[in-house]
Write an enzyme that holds these catalytic residues in place. Structure first.
Site, PDB file in Angstrom:
ATOM      1  N   MET A 134       0.876  -1.170   0.000  1.00 16.54           N
ATOM      2  CA  MET A 134       0.000   0.000   0.000  1.00 16.54           C
ATOM      3  C   MET A 134       0.918   1.225   0.000  1.00 16.54           C
ATOM      4  O   MET A 134       1.876   1.279   0.775  1.00 16.54           O
ATOM      5  CB  MET A 134      -0.897  -0.031   1.245  1.00 16.54           C
ATOM      6  CG  MET A 134      -2.064   0.886   1.176  1.00 16.54           C
ATOM      7  SD  MET A 134      -3.090   0.721  -0.301  1.00 16.54           S
ATOM      8  CE  MET A 134      -4.156  -0.625   0.126  1.00 16.54           C
ATOM      9  N   ALA A 170       2.956  -5.624  -7.886  1.00 12.62           N
ATOM     10  CA  ALA A 170       1.526  -5.405  -8.107  1.00 12.62           C
ATOM     11  C   ALA A 170       1.307  -4.383  -9.221  1.00 12.62           C
ATOM     12  O   ALA A 170       0.437  -4.563 -10.082  1.00 12.62           O
ATOM     13  CB  ALA A 170       0.882  -4.917  -6.813  1.00 12.62           C
ATOM     14  N   GLY A 229      14.697   8.619 -22.748  1.00 10.48           N
ATOM     15  CA  GLY A 229      14.335   7.417 -23.498  1.00 10.48           C
ATOM     16  C   GLY A 229      14.970   6.153 -22.951  1.00 10.48           C
ATOM     17  O   GLY A 229      15.368   6.092 -21.781  1.00 10.48           O
ATOM     18  N   ASP A 286       7.294   0.841 -13.674  1.00  2.00           N
ATOM     19  CA  ASP A 286       6.510  -0.407 -13.637  1.00  2.00           C
ATOM     20  C   ASP A 286       5.641  -0.535 -14.886  1.00  2.00           C
ATOM     21  O   ASP A 286       5.505  -1.620 -15.449  1.00  2.00           O
ATOM     22  CB  ASP A 286       5.622  -0.434 -12.379  1.00  2.00           C
ATOM     23  CG  ASP A 286       6.466  -0.410 -11.120  1.00  2.00           C
ATOM     24  OD1 ASP A 286       7.567  -0.995 -11.135  1.00  2.00           O
ATOM     25  OD2 ASP A 286       6.037   0.206 -10.125  1.00  2.00           O
TER      26      ASP A 286
HETATM   27  O1  RIB Z   1       7.732   1.639  -8.566  1.00  2.00           O
HETATM   28  C1  RIB Z   1       6.844   2.377  -7.794  1.00  2.00           C
HETATM   29  C2  RIB Z   1       6.533   1.649  -6.536  1.00  2.00           C
HETATM   30  O2  RIB Z   1       7.698   1.558  -5.763  1.00  2.00           O
HETATM   31  C3  RIB Z   1       5.515   2.329  -5.658  1.00  2.00           C
HETATM   32  O3  RIB Z   1       4.184   1.986  -5.968  1.00  2.00           O
HETATM   33  C4  RIB Z   1       5.924   1.885  -4.270  1.00  2.00           C
HETATM   34  O4  RIB Z   1       5.101   0.883  -3.772  1.00  2.00           O
HETATM   35  C5  RIB Z   1       7.362   1.412  -4.407  1.00  2.00           C
HETATM   36  O5  RIB Z   1       7.489   0.117  -4.106  1.00  2.00           O
END
Ligand code: RIB
Length: 292
Positions: A12, A42, A215, A242
């Site tokens: 979280m 996640a 980039g 991510d």
């Molecule tokens: O890469 C971003 C994430 O890194 C965030 O959502 C936080 O949870 C950290 O782990």
């Protein structure tokens, strides 16, 4: 449809927005506080699901309110939780994020993510074997990353290792990963004592260095290539990396070539920063395609 497994953290994010970061010993007033789902694993699972992949998440939450919210969020985003476990007497992972001066700073408390062990991964081997690609990061124990790299190598499933947060990685893990996506800082930790251009040349079409606004840089076997990023008005850059990793994995699993895959991932990442929260701006497939 690409079938992808993510092995990693689910946390979280506790996000404070302020005009500046406090100095050591200083107290300042913030502007807002929000609680949103996060954790690198996640985030990557949710981003890939929104881009149309069949997603499986292998991870752990605590037996607490955050854990329940994290699991609900996976369900809402069509990520399978059959390989997620609840750990008793342990808090869910949290990330303590400050948004100030147009960028974030983050402290991660791993909590239940420490229980993402090789034993847990063993239970998910059936789905791992059938996956087009597996994604992993470094907010879980090092021995698990090593175990996953061995397992994927043995069963011939490509592993995309996102080496974040930065830590040293043993050479065998680097050799066994199919793809690695460090940012510049992580690359300098991975390849210390080596200049990054020769590190890229040593691992053609395998190491993709994400350089934010500049980039993504990789070596295509003949020369170094830089795929430019897209310029957007950024609201919150949390989760951009991510989104890049997830979109890159989806594109590769669907058979796009390296440059096309990076371009698709850059576009998805650029859209992700236009809204608040790690997952808030992660785009749906149609949004990426329409904007390219
Ligand atoms: O890469 C971003 C994430 O890194 C965030 O959502 C936080 O949870 C950290 O782990």
């Amino acid at each position: 449809m690409a079938k992808i497994t993510v092995i990693g953290s689910a946390s979280m994010d506790l996000v404070v927005t302020a005009v500046k970061r406090p100095e050591k010993g200083e107290t300042i007033l913030g502007e807002s506080f929000k609680t949103v789902p996060g954790g690198k694993g996640a985030n990557q699972a949710v981003a890939a699901a929104r881009l149309g992949a069949e997603m499986y998440m292998v991870g752990c939450v605590g037996d607490d309110a955050f854990g329940k919210d994290i699991l609900d969020n996976f369900k809402k985003n069509h990520v399978s939780t059959i390989y997620m476990e609840k750990v008793s007497d342990t808090e869910s992972g949290t990330a303590h994020i400050t948004l100030a001066d147009g960028d974030n700073s983050i402290i991660v408390v791993k909590g239940a993510n420490n229980f993402v062990t090789p034993d847990l991964v063993e239970k998910a081997m059936d789905v791992i074997r059938e996956s087009d690609i597996v994604l992993i990061q470094q907010e879980i124990p090092e021995e698990t990353v090593e175990f996953v790299s061995d397992s994927c190598h043995q069963c011939g499933v490509p592993l995309l290792l996102n080496p974040a947060p930065a830590r040293q990685i043993n050479k065998e893990v680097i050799e066994k990963a199919a793809y690695m996506t460090p940012n510049e800082l992580e690359a300098s930790v991975l390849f210390e004592n080596k200049d990054l251009h020769s590190a890229l040349a040593q691992y053609p079409n395998k190491v993709f260095i994400t350089e934010g606004k500049n980039g993504v840089r990789f070596h295509d076997g003949e020369k170094e290539v830089v795929v430019p990023s897209y310029t957007v008005e950024a609201v919150d850059t949390t989760g951009a990396g991510d989104t890049f990793n997830a979109a890159f994995a989806v594109a590769l699993a669907e058979g796009k070539n390296f440059e096309e895959s990076v371009r698709f991932a850059n576009r998805a990442a650029s859209l992700s920063v236009t809204k608040f929260g790690a997952q808030g701006g992660m785009p749906a497939r149609t949004e990426v395609e329409e904007s390219m």
